[in-house]
Design an enzyme around this catalytic site. Structure first.
Site, short mmCIF file in Angstrom:
data_model
loop_
_atom_site.label_atom_id
_atom_site.label_comp_id
_atom_site.label_asym_id
_atom_site.label_seq_id
_atom_site.Cartn_x
_atom_site.Cartn_y
_atom_site.Cartn_z
N GLU A 63 -35.01 -7.25 -34.42
CA GLU A 63 -33.78 -6.42 -34.89
C GLU A 63 -33.64 -7.14 -36.21
OE1 GLU A 63 -31.48 -3.86 -33.05
OE2 GLU A 63 -32.61 -3.89 -31.15
N ARG A 91 -27.09 -4.08 -41.71
CA ARG A 91 -26.59 -2.63 -41.53
C ARG A 91 -25.89 -2.21 -42.75
NH1 ARG A 91 -26.16 -1.75 -35.04
NH2 ARG A 91 -28.42 -1.99 -34.51
N HIS A 145 -20.77 3.79 -36.25
CA HIS A 145 -21.51 3.35 -35.07
C HIS A 145 -20.79 2.34 -34.31
CE1 HIS A 145 -24.96 2.56 -32.82
NE2 HIS A 145 -25.19 1.44 -33.06
N HIS A 152 -24.22 2.70 -39.08
CA HIS A 152 -25.53 2.49 -38.76
C HIS A 152 -26.26 3.34 -39.93
CE1 HIS A 152 -29.46 2.27 -37.01
NE2 HIS A 152 -29.04 1.37 -36.14
N ARG A 190 -21.45 -6.85 -36.89
CA ARG A 190 -21.98 -7.12 -35.78
C ARG A 190 -23.48 -7.50 -35.82
NH1 ARG A 190 -24.38 -3.68 -31.21
NH2 ARG A 190 -24.37 -2.15 -32.94
C1 FAD Z 1 -26.30 5.48 -29.62
C2 FAD Z 1 -25.70 4.05 -29.66
C3 FAD Z 1 -26.73 3.08 -29.33
C4 FAD Z 1 -26.36 2.00 -29.31
N1 FAD Z 1 -27.61 0.78 -29.12
C5 FAD Z 1 -27.12 -0.54 -28.81
C6 FAD Z 1 -28.05 -1.43 -28.53
O1 FAD Z 1 -29.09 -1.10 -28.42
N2 FAD Z 1 -27.53 -2.63 -28.31
C7 FAD Z 1 -26.25 -2.81 -28.11
O2 FAD Z 1 -25.82 -4.12 -28.10
N3 FAD Z 1 -25.28 -2.01 -28.53
C8 FAD Z 1 -25.66 -0.85 -28.71
N4 FAD Z 1 -24.65 0.04 -28.98
C9 FAD Z 1 -23.39 -0.20 -28.76
C10 FAD Z 1 -22.97 -0.59 -27.34
O3 FAD Z 1 -23.63 0.63 -26.63
C11 FAD Z 1 -21.48 -0.53 -27.34
O4 FAD Z 1 -20.90 -1.29 -27.99
C12 FAD Z 1 -21.30 -0.80 -25.69
O5 FAD Z 1 -22.14 -0.31 -24.82
C13 FAD Z 1 -19.56 -0.92 -25.37
O6 FAD Z 1 -19.42 -1.02 -24.17
P1 FAD Z 1 -18.20 -0.77 -23.42
O7 FAD Z 1 -18.31 -1.18 -22.09
O8 FAD Z 1 -17.37 -1.73 -24.34
O9 FAD Z 1 -17.79 0.89 -23.78
P2 FAD Z 1 -18.31 1.94 -23.31
O10 FAD Z 1 -19.79 1.89 -22.86
O11 FAD Z 1 -18.32 2.89 -24.36
O12 FAD Z 1 -17.50 2.46 -22.07
C14 FAD Z 1 -16.22 3.07 -22.36
C15 FAD Z 1 -15.61 3.72 -21.16
O13 FAD Z 1 -14.23 3.84 -21.33
C16 FAD Z 1 -14.03 5.43 -20.81
N5 FAD Z 1 -12.67 5.59 -21.60
C17 FAD Z 1 -12.47 5.77 -22.76
N6 FAD Z 1 -11.03 6.15 -22.90
C18 FAD Z 1 -10.59 6.04 -21.78
C19 FAD Z 1 -9.28 6.62 -21.22
N7 FAD Z 1 -8.38 6.62 -22.09
N8 FAD Z 1 -9.11 6.75 -19.94
C20 FAD Z 1 -10.26 6.45 -19.06
N9 FAD Z 1 -11.41 6.01 -19.44
C21 FAD Z 1 -11.58 5.92 -20.85
C22 FAD Z 1 -15.20 5.96 -21.36
O14 FAD Z 1 -15.46 7.31 -20.55
C23 FAD Z 1 -16.28 4.97 -20.90
O15 FAD Z 1 -16.57 5.29 -19.71
C24 FAD Z 1 -25.05 1.35 -29.21
C25 FAD Z 1 -23.98 2.36 -29.43
C26 FAD Z 1 -24.36 3.59 -29.53
C27 FAD Z 1 -23.39 4.77 -29.51
#
Ligand code: FAD
Length: 515
Positions: free
Chosen positions: A113, A274, A334, A228, A369
C-alpha cells in the site's frame, strides 16, 4: 438496568474487543456498544493489517515508513511499540483462526500500500476487518466473564472526586442507566460522520472524543483528519471506499481523457501519501472541470475480481465493472489521527479513564497515518490499555502544550440539523482549509454548541446525543485547524502551504474549563 463490574469497555471494534479479551483474565468486563454488535469501522476495513513479518522487512523499516507518513509529528516511542509488538498480535489472530490470504508457499500473502517501502499488509481478500471481527467475536462470545450489550449509547462518564468511575448509557427508548467500575476504556472509534463525505459508517460520530473532552480529559491532534482519495462517487448512491490496495496492485488514477495525472502534481505518483493524492485529484478536477477515475482495465480481468470481491460487488450495484470500466472517484473523510490524548498504556489525563484505537491519540500516526496501521494500533494498544487497567492508576506523562477552552463568553445560536453541520465541515474544514473559512466555521459551531449545551435542549435521546457529539467534535477539529498555521500531513492550509518546523513541530491539546 444499572450495572457494576471491574471494567467498562465502550465500543466493540478491534480495540474494544481485543482489550475485553485481555481484561477477562483478571475480572468481569462489561462491553457497551451503541448499535449492532458488529457495526464499527473495523467491520468495514478492507485493505488489511500491517506487520513486518516478510523476509525483506523489519520493525525498523516499518517504523521508518510510519514516521515518514507522520510528517514529523509521530511519537517515536509509540511507533516503536506499534512495530515491535504488532507482529505478535497479528500472529495471535492467525492462531485464533483468521483466514488471511495465503501465497503459493502457504504463508500469509503480503499486499503493498502507499508509502510502505515493502509488501507488509496481511489481508482477507478486500474484507479484512470483517474477518478480524469474526475471529475476535469468536473469542468474546465464548468468554463468560465478558458481558456485551448492544444498542447502548454511552453519553457521559461518571466522575467522582476527579476520578472516572464508569459511565452512563441510554437505551433505545432514551432511558438512562449507570455502570460502575474501577477502570473505563473508551474504544469508540473515529469521527468521519462529522463530514458530509465520508467512508465511515453511521456509528462513527467521534463520541469518545466528545465524552472525554466534556469530562475534562485532554484531546489533541484533531486538525489531522485523513481524507481518503478514492471513494466511489456515483450520484444517489452511498459513498463506498475503493481501497488503496487497488492502486497497490496497479490501478491508475486518470482524468476524463484517460490520462494518468497524479505525477504532474506529485513526483511519487499514484502511491504518494493519501493527502497528496487527494489534493492532486482535487486540483485535476478543478483544472479539467470533470471527474477523475480509477482504472484497472490494464490488469488481468479475473485477478481483479478474485482479489477484490467486495469492491467488485459494490461497483456492480451501480452498474460498473471494476475490471473494465472507469470508476468515478473523489476524496472523503476517512480517519482521525488525533483523539483523546494517552500515554503508551492508554492512560488519559482523567484518572481511571483509558482510550485505545481510533478514538485515542497515542502519537503513533502523527500528522498522517500509514495505511493499514490503524487495525494494528487497535490490537497493540487495546492489549496495553487492558494491562494498565488491571493495575493501580499511575499518572501519565502527557507531552505538548495545552489550550484551555472556556465556554463562558460564547453566545447560543439556533439549533442546526446534522446535515447542515456536516455540509459546513466539508466545505470549510475539509481537504483544503483557509483562515477565513475556518474562522466562520468555529464561530458557527460555537453558537450551535452553546445552544445544544443549554439546559432544556437536553441530549436525552440517541438522536440529540448524536448531534451534540458531531457539533462538539466538529468544533474541536475546526479550532485545531484554525490554530495550526502551517500545512503538514492531513492538514492543508492554502494560506500556509508549507510545513513550519520552527513554530509547529509540536502538539497542542485542548482541555475544557467549565466556568
Ligand atoms: C471503509 C474503511 C476501510 C478501512 N480500511 C482499513 C484497513 O484496511 N486497514 C486499517 O488498518 N484500517 C482501516 N480502516 C480504519 C480502521 O478500520 C479503524 O481505524 C479501526 O477499525 C478502528 O477500530 P476501533 O476499535 O478503534 O473503532 P471501531 O471499529 O470504529 O469501533 C468503535 C465502536 O464503538 C462503538 N461506539 C461509538 N460510540 C459509542 C458510544 N457513545 N456508546 C457506545 N458505543 C459506541 C461503535 O458502535 C463501535 O462498536 C478503515 C476504515 C474504514 C471506515
Amino acid at each position: 438496568m444499572n450495572l457494576s463490574g471491574d471494567f467498562l469497555v465502550v465500543g466493540s471494534g478491534i480495540a474494544g474487543l481485543r482489550a475485553a479479551i485481555a481484561l477477562a483474565s483478571v475480572g468481569k468486563v462489561i462491553v457497551l456498544t451503541k448499535a449492532g454488535l458488529s457495526e464499527s469501522n473495523t467491520g468495514y476495513a478492507q485493505g488489511g493489517i500491517a506487520a513486518s513479518i516478510g523476509k525483506d522487512d523489519s520493525p525498523e523499516l516499518h517504523a521508518q515508513d510510519t514516521l515518514g507518513a507522520g510528517d514529523g509529528l509521530s511519537d517515536s516511542d509509540a511507533v516503536n511499540v506499534l512495530v515491535t509488538e504488532g507482529p505478535r498480535y497479528v500472529k495471535e489472530l492467525l492462531e485464533w483462526g483468521a483466514a488471511f490470504d495465503r501465497d503459493a508457499e502457504g504463508k500469509p500473502a503480503l499486499g503493498r500500500e502507499a508509502a510502505h517501502s515493502v509488501r507488509r499488509v496481511l489481508h482477507a481478500t478486500d474484507a479484512t476487518g470483517r474477518e478480524i471481527s469474526r475471529v475476535l467475536w469468536n473469542q468474546v462470545s465464548h468468554n463468560p466473564r465478558i458481558q456485551v450489550m448492544d444498542d447502548t449509547l454511552v453519553t457521559r462518564l461518571l466522575v467522582q472526586d476527579g476520578q472516572c468511575r464508569g459511565g452512563v448509557y441510554i437505551d433505545k427508548s432514551g432511558q438512562e442507566h449507570f455502570v460502575t467500575v474501577t477502570a473505563t476504556l473508551l474504544a469508540t472509534g473515529g469521527a468521519g460522520q462529522v463530514f458530509r463525505e465520508t467512508t465511515n459508517p453511521a456509528v462513527a460520530t467521534g463520541d469518545g472524543v466528545a465524552i472525554a473532552f466534556r469530562a475534562g480529559a485532554r484531546v489533541t491532534g484533531l486538525e489531522f483528519v485523513q481524507f481518503h482519495p478514492t471513494v466511489l462517487n456515483v450520484p444517489d448512491y452511498p459513498r463506498f471506499l475503493l481501497s488503496e490496495a487497488l492502486r497497490g496492485e496497479g490501478a491508475r488514477l486518470v482524468n476524463a481523457s484517460g490520462e494518468a495525472f497524479v505525477q504532474r502534481y506529485e513526483s511519487e505518483g499514484d502511491l504518494a501519501s493519501r493527502d497528496r493524492v487527494a489534493r492532486a485529484m482535487s486540483r485535476e478536477a478543478e483544472r479539467s472541470g470533470t471527474s477523475v477515475y480509477l482504472t484497472l482495465a490494464h490488469l488481468d480481468y479475473s485477478f481483479v475480481h478474485r482479489r477484490f470481491p467486495t469492491i467488485t460487488k459494490a461497483c456492480q450495484q451501480v452498474g460498473l465493472d471494476l475490471a473494465t470500466d472507469r470508476i468515478p472517484v473523489s476524496p472523503a473523510a476517512h480517519y482521525l489521527m488525533g483523539g483523546v490524548q494517552t500515554d503508551l498504556h492508554g492512560r488519559t489525563a482523567l484518572p481511571g479513564l483509558y482510550a485505545a484505537g481510533e478514538v485515542a491519540c497515542t502519537g503513533v500516526h502523527g500528522a498522517n497515518r500509514l495505511a493499514s496501521n490503524s487495525l494494528l494500533e487497535g490490537l497493540v494498544f487495546g492489549v496495553r490499555s487492558a494491562v494498565a487497567m488491571a493495575q493501580p492508576w499511575q499518572t501519565p506523562s502527557l507531552s505538548g502544550d495545552v489550550d484551555s477552552f472556556e465556554m463562558r463568553n460564547l453566545q447560543a445560536g439556533t439549533l442546526p440539523t446534522e446535515v447542515e453541520v456536516k455540509d459546513m465541515m466539508w466545505r470549510k474544514v475539509g481537504l483544503v482549509r483557509m483562515q477565513s473559512g475556518l474562522r466562520a466555521a468555529v464561530q458557527q459551531l460555537e453558537q450551535w454548541w452553546m445552544r445544544l449545551e443549554q439546559p432544556g435542549t437536553g441530549a436525552s435521546s440517541q438522536e440529540s446525543m448524536r448531534l451534540l457529539n458531531v457539533v462538539t467534535v466538529g468544533l474541536l477539529i475546526a479550532r485545531a485547524a484554525l490554530r495550526r498555521e502551517e500545512s503538514r500531513g492531513g492538514h492543508f492550509r492554502e494560506d500556509f502551504p508549507q510545513r513550519d518546523d520552527i513554530l509547529w513541530q509540536r502538539n497542542v491539546s485542548d482541555v475544557l474549563i467549565d466556568s
